[in-house]
Design a protein around this motif. Structure first.
Motif, PDB file in Angstrom:
ATOM      1  N   ARG A 126     -60.187   3.790 -48.222  1.00 59.55           N
ATOM      2  CA  ARG A 126     -59.645   4.623 -47.144  1.00 59.55           C
ATOM      3  C   ARG A 126     -58.193   5.013 -47.447  1.00 59.55           C
ATOM      4  N   GLN A 127     -57.415   4.069 -47.936  1.00 59.09           N
ATOM      5  CA  GLN A 127     -56.016   4.356 -48.271  1.00 59.09           C
ATOM      6  C   GLN A 127     -55.925   5.371 -49.406  1.00 59.09           C
ATOM      7  N   LEU A 128     -56.737   5.201 -50.432  1.00 59.72           N
ATOM      8  CA  LEU A 128     -56.729   6.142 -51.554  1.00 59.72           C
ATOM      9  C   LEU A 128     -57.122   7.538 -51.094  1.00 59.72           C
ATOM     10  N   GLN A 129     -58.229   7.638 -50.379  1.00 58.81           N
ATOM     11  CA  GLN A 129     -58.715   8.948 -49.965  1.00 58.81           C
ATOM     12  C   GLN A 129     -57.811   9.590 -48.923  1.00 58.81           C
ATOM     13  N   GLY A 130     -57.161   8.788 -48.103  1.00 55.25           N
ATOM     14  CA  GLY A 130     -56.196   9.323 -47.143  1.00 55.25           C
ATOM     15  C   GLY A 130     -55.027   9.996 -47.849  1.00 55.25           C
ATOM     16  N   GLY A 131     -54.746   9.556 -49.075  1.00 54.49           N
ATOM     17  CA  GLY A 131     -53.678  10.141 -49.877  1.00 54.49           C
ATOM     18  C   GLY A 131     -54.161  11.207 -50.841  1.00 54.49           C
ATOM     19  N   GLY A 132     -55.422  11.593 -50.728  1.00 57.87           N
ATOM     20  CA  GLY A 132     -55.952  12.653 -51.578  1.00 57.87           C
ATOM     21  C   GLY A 132     -56.461  12.206 -52.928  1.00 57.87           C
ATOM     22  N   ILE A 133     -56.587  10.904 -53.153  1.00 49.90           N
ATOM     23  CA  ILE A 133     -57.086  10.387 -54.427  1.00 49.90           C
ATOM     24  C   ILE A 133     -58.607  10.333 -54.353  1.00 49.90           C
ATOM     25  N   THR A 134     -59.264  10.914 -55.340  1.00 53.13           N
ATOM     26  CA  THR A 134     -60.726  10.916 -55.342  1.00 53.13           C
ATOM     27  C   THR A 134     -61.261   9.656 -56.016  1.00 53.13           C
ATOM     28  N   VAL A 135     -62.455   9.297 -55.629  1.00 55.85           N
ATOM     29  CA  VAL A 135     -63.143   8.140 -56.202  1.00 55.85           C
ATOM     30  C   VAL A 135     -64.427   8.654 -56.833  1.00 55.85           C
ATOM     31  N   ASP A 136     -64.697   8.257 -58.050  1.00 55.91           N
ATOM     32  CA  ASP A 136     -65.936   8.633 -58.716  1.00 55.91           C
ATOM     33  C   ASP A 136     -67.002   7.645 -58.252  1.00 55.91           C
ATOM     34  N   TRP A 137     -67.836   8.098 -57.318  1.00 57.36           N
ATOM     35  CA  TRP A 137     -68.815   7.215 -56.686  1.00 57.36           C
ATOM     36  C   TRP A 137     -69.829   6.671 -57.678  1.00 57.36           C
ATOM     37  N   ALA A 138     -70.242   7.467 -58.636  1.00 59.98           N
ATOM     38  CA  ALA A 138     -71.242   7.016 -59.610  1.00 59.98           C
ATOM     39  C   ALA A 138     -70.687   5.873 -60.463  1.00 59.98           C
ATOM     40  N   VAL A 139     -69.438   5.978 -60.869  1.00 55.72           N
ATOM     41  CA  VAL A 139     -68.818   4.926 -61.679  1.00 55.72           C
ATOM     42  C   VAL A 139     -68.634   3.665 -60.836  1.00 55.72           C
ATOM     43  N   LEU A 140     -68.180   3.827 -59.584  1.00 59.36           N
ATOM     44  CA  LEU A 140     -68.015   2.667 -58.706  1.00 59.36           C
ATOM     45  C   LEU A 140     -69.356   1.976 -58.476  1.00 59.36           C
ATOM     46  N   LEU A 141     -70.403   2.760 -58.248  1.00 52.65           N
ATOM     47  CA  LEU A 141     -71.741   2.200 -58.047  1.00 52.65           C
ATOM     48  C   LEU A 141     -72.169   1.371 -59.250  1.00 52.65           C
ATOM     49  N   GLU A 142     -72.029   1.929 -60.422  1.00 53.68           N
ATOM     50  CA  GLU A 142     -72.411   1.227 -61.654  1.00 53.68           C
ATOM     51  C   GLU A 142     -71.596  -0.052 -61.841  1.00 53.68           C
ATOM     52  N   ASP A 143     -70.292   0.037 -61.618  1.00 49.74           N
ATOM     53  CA  ASP A 143     -69.429  -1.136 -61.793  1.00 49.74           C
ATOM     54  C   ASP A 143     -69.778  -2.242 -60.802  1.00 49.74           C
ATOM     55  N   LEU A 144     -70.011  -1.884 -59.548  1.00 47.27           N
ATOM     56  CA  LEU A 144     -70.369  -2.896 -58.550  1.00 47.27           C
ATOM     57  C   LEU A 144     -71.733  -3.517 -58.853  1.00 47.27           C
ATOM     58  N   ALA A 145     -72.673  -2.699 -59.303  1.00 44.77           N
ATOM     59  CA  ALA A 145     -74.014  -3.200 -59.589  1.00 44.77           C
ATOM     60  C   ALA A 145     -74.011  -4.217 -60.734  1.00 44.77           C
ATOM     61  N   TRP A 146     -73.131  -4.035 -61.700  1.00 41.46           N
ATOM     62  CA  TRP A 146     -73.107  -4.903 -62.875  1.00 41.46           C
ATOM     63  C   TRP A 146     -71.963  -5.916 -62.863  1.00 41.46           C
ATOM     64  N   PHE A 147     -71.104  -5.882 -61.855  1.00 43.07           N
ATOM     65  CA  PHE A 147     -69.876  -6.679 -61.886  1.00 43.07           C
ATOM     66  C   PHE A 147     -70.138  -8.176 -62.069  1.00 43.07           C
ATOM     67  N   ASN A 148     -71.046  -8.758 -61.316  1.00 48.15           N
ATOM     68  CA  ASN A 148     -71.285 -10.203 -61.428  1.00 48.15           C
ATOM     69  C   ASN A 148     -71.868 -10.598 -62.781  1.00 48.15           C
ATOM     70  N   ARG A 149     -72.515  -9.673 -63.470  1.00 50.21           N
ATOM     71  CA  ARG A 149     -73.119  -9.970 -64.774  1.00 50.21           C
ATOM     72  C   ARG A 149     -72.202  -9.584 -65.936  1.00 50.21           C
ATOM     73  N   SER A 150     -71.255  -8.666 -65.714  1.00 46.30           N
ATOM     74  CA  SER A 150     -70.353  -8.203 -66.789  1.00 46.30           C
ATOM     75  C   SER A 150     -68.912  -8.138 -66.292  1.00 46.30           C
ATOM     76  N   ARG A 151     -68.506  -9.152 -65.552  1.00 46.43           N
ATOM     77  CA  ARG A 151     -67.183  -9.147 -64.916  1.00 46.43           C
ATOM     78  C   ARG A 151     -66.054  -8.926 -65.910  1.00 46.43           C
ATOM     79  N   ASP A 152     -66.055  -9.627 -67.022  1.00 47.64           N
ATOM     80  CA  ASP A 152     -64.945  -9.512 -67.971  1.00 47.64           C
ATOM     81  C   ASP A 152     -64.802  -8.095 -68.514  1.00 47.64           C
TER      82      ASP A 152
END
Length: 193
Positions: A126-152
């Motif tokens: 919310r803070q990022l988008q309130g300041g006009g910063i875009t988020v790449d949803w596809a990259v965030l989705l992929e990172d969250l989906a694999w984070f616990n298995r590929s955290r490092d």
């Protein structure tokens, strides 16, 4: 998801899942279960939770961010697309966030599991988008989906991209940071020779 969020009813139902585990997102099932039938990995709960989290984050975007057309980053290599670290770095460079705050949040997230990351994402996004910063949803989705298995691997990429993006205050001609001591400018010039 962007098309689905054009409906006020769907957007409100999806937004109710912000930061919650899938088991507490009853209003979201109606919209996501039919779509996830073809995209979900039933063997990994992290994948399902990532879809629910990103759907709720998209639904919770501020009006200005909802009115913009999503950029699908066509023609850009996957690893050149901005991840969460790059978005935070852009937020610092644009003075949307304080550097210490963004860096502390990022370091904390890289040491945690997604159980701790998911609840902190809504306020950060919310803070990022309130300041006009875009988020790449596809990259965030992929990172969250694999984070616990590929955290490092993911944490390293987030941190590298954060520092690469947040410190872009150098003069491309001299390689010297804006406001740097002139003596360092001579040293940088000498090193370039």
């Amino acid at each position: 998801m962007h098309h689905l969020c054009q409906s006020n009813q769907a957007r409100a139902a999806l937004r109710r899942g912000l930061g919650l585990p899938v088991e507490r997102c009853n209003t979201m099932h109606r919209y996501l279960v039919p779509w996830l039938h073809e995209h979900d990995d039933p063997h990994h709960a992290d994948v399902r939770r990532a879809y629910y989290a990103v759907a709720s984050l998209i639904a919770a975007r501020p009006r200005a961010a909802r009115d913009t057309v999503p950029d699908h980053a066509a023609g850009i290599s996957w690893f050149q697309r901005p991840n969460l670290g790059a978005s935070l770095g852009q937020g610092v460079a644009a003075k949307v966030m304080k550097g210490n705050s963004a860096e502390s949040s990022l370091h904390l997230m890289t040491r945690q599991s997604t159980d701790a990351i998911h609840p902190s994402l809504p306020a950060l996004i919310r803070q990022l988008q309130g300041g006009g910063i875009t988020v790449d949803w596809a990259v965030l989705l992929e990172d969250l989906a694999w984070f616990n298995r590929s955290r490092d691997r993911i944490a390293t990429r987030w941190l590298e991209d954060y520092f690469r993006t947040s410190t872009r205050t150098t003069d491309p001609g001299t390689g010297v940071s804006a406001g740097a001591d002139p003596a360092h400018a001579d040293l940088a010039e000498e090193n370039d020779r």
